[in-house]
Design an enzyme around this catalytic site. Sequence first.
Site, mmCIF file in Angstrom:
data_model
loop_
_atom_site.group_PDB
_atom_site.id
_atom_site.type_symbol
_atom_site.label_atom_id
_atom_site.label_comp_id
_atom_site.label_asym_id
_atom_site.label_seq_id
_atom_site.Cartn_x
_atom_site.Cartn_y
_atom_site.Cartn_z
ATOM 1 N N GLU A 122 2.229 6.677 4.612
ATOM 2 C CA GLU A 122 1.038 5.881 4.282
ATOM 3 C C GLU A 122 1.182 4.469 4.860
ATOM 4 O O GLU A 122 1.010 3.450 4.203
ATOM 5 C CB GLU A 122 0.797 5.828 2.767
ATOM 6 C CG GLU A 122 -0.620 5.379 2.407
ATOM 7 C CD GLU A 122 -0.862 5.293 0.916
ATOM 8 O OE1 GLU A 122 -1.473 6.241 0.378
ATOM 9 O OE2 GLU A 122 -0.464 4.298 0.279
ATOM 10 N N ARG A 215 -3.321 -6.945 -11.275
ATOM 11 C CA ARG A 215 -2.924 -8.269 -11.757
ATOM 12 C C ARG A 215 -4.019 -9.302 -11.512
ATOM 13 O O ARG A 215 -4.289 -10.153 -12.347
ATOM 14 C CB ARG A 215 -1.639 -8.731 -11.045
ATOM 15 C CG ARG A 215 -0.377 -8.029 -11.494
ATOM 16 C CD ARG A 215 0.821 -8.567 -10.715
ATOM 17 N NE ARG A 215 2.090 -7.985 -11.146
ATOM 18 C CZ ARG A 215 2.575 -6.845 -10.691
ATOM 19 N NH1 ARG A 215 1.902 -6.169 -9.780
ATOM 20 N NH2 ARG A 215 3.723 -6.378 -11.129
ATOM 21 N N HIS A 246 -4.577 1.295 -19.480
ATOM 22 C CA HIS A 246 -3.240 0.949 -19.003
ATOM 23 C C HIS A 246 -2.412 0.368 -20.149
ATOM 24 O O HIS A 246 -2.945 -0.282 -21.046
ATOM 25 C CB HIS A 246 -3.361 -0.076 -17.870
ATOM 26 C CG HIS A 246 -2.142 -0.206 -17.019
ATOM 27 N ND1 HIS A 246 -1.079 -1.019 -17.355
ATOM 28 C CD2 HIS A 246 -1.800 0.371 -15.840
ATOM 29 C CE1 HIS A 246 -0.150 -0.944 -16.415
ATOM 30 N NE2 HIS A 246 -0.559 -0.109 -15.486
#
Length: 388
Positions: A122, A215, A246
């Site tokens: 990737e 974040r 989360h």
Amino acid sequence: MQKKIKVMMVFGTRPEAIKMAPIVLQMRKYPEDILPIVAVTAQHREMLDQVLELFKIRPDYDLDIMAKGQTLFDITSRAMKGLDTVLTKEAPDLVLVHGDTTTTFAGALAAYYHQISVGHVEAGLRTHNKYSPYPEEMNRKLTGAIADLHFAPTDTSKNNLLAESVKDEDIFVTGNTVIDALHHTVREDFEFKDEFLKRINFKENRIILVTTHRRENLGEPMRHVYKALKDLVEEITDAHIVFPVHKNPKVREVVQEELGGLEKVHLIDPLDYEPFANLINRAYLVLTDSGGIQEEAPSLGKPVLVLRDTTERPEAVSAGTVKLIGTDRDRVYSEAKKLLIDSDEYKKMSEAYNPYGDGEAAKRIIEAILYRYGKRELPPEPFKAAQQ
């Protein structure tokens, strides 16, 4: 008899495990040519373990570095120290790392310090903003600077690497292994074990699947998103939200304040990969700030609204399966509502072509390794997205 290629795969989080698992399984088909070694840092413990169990992968080395309240400094230093020991013992010919986690960068740097070749799965994803996403953008750029073999999922990723002066012969366009993983995991007859998910009537209710964890979205940006979602389900009668929340306390606090107790908003714990992939398959629409879901959901014909201002995966935006909408409350509300009330708009996004893969990425990666190490005469045919 030719020497086997000793390939060590290093990963530590759930997303890495999902995308490296097809490579591990594919390597097992070449016992005469490749000796695979799996080393996990366990940067994420529980989330990593359930993927290993799903794909029946038992690591040869488990560094078990996860600690409560760990920082990027902690993860990097503990991973480097553990990998130094493992690399000294095994001395592989090639270290494979995936994507953009702190484990990825630490794995590449540790291999470089041992003068061991690095393959980056990737490779070539870029936003060109080093703080968005943070720290992933710099993790992948720094890993790319170290890597000897670059397994780019798309032509766009390849072009990013070429622009950074990576040699063309070192880049292989393979498609994304997440599509291989989906082919292994998603089934129409899948039965959820979770009692709440068992009770959902997916035929009568349109499920909006939501995930947030970035974040850069913590605090007020997330609050704006949640307020928009509340407005949405209050207006659209058959729209329900399923939100695997989360475990970050900063995420959970704001979610509870804005969405807790609402009848049509179902807050659940994070799901293992297998039920989560099958939940995507049964959802109507996805809102997320995740990277990987931008690949998974379009592969299953689900429109994705990305709660970010940048993406390292522009192919789906160009294809029309994904739309970047940021976190502005009015924008989130209006874009989601449009897909719920405008069937033509929904059809246009859900039926756009999938630019990310055909389920053969792991095979191409193995063929590229065999080619580079002289065990195959020709490189693999590059992946080409079939536009509709």
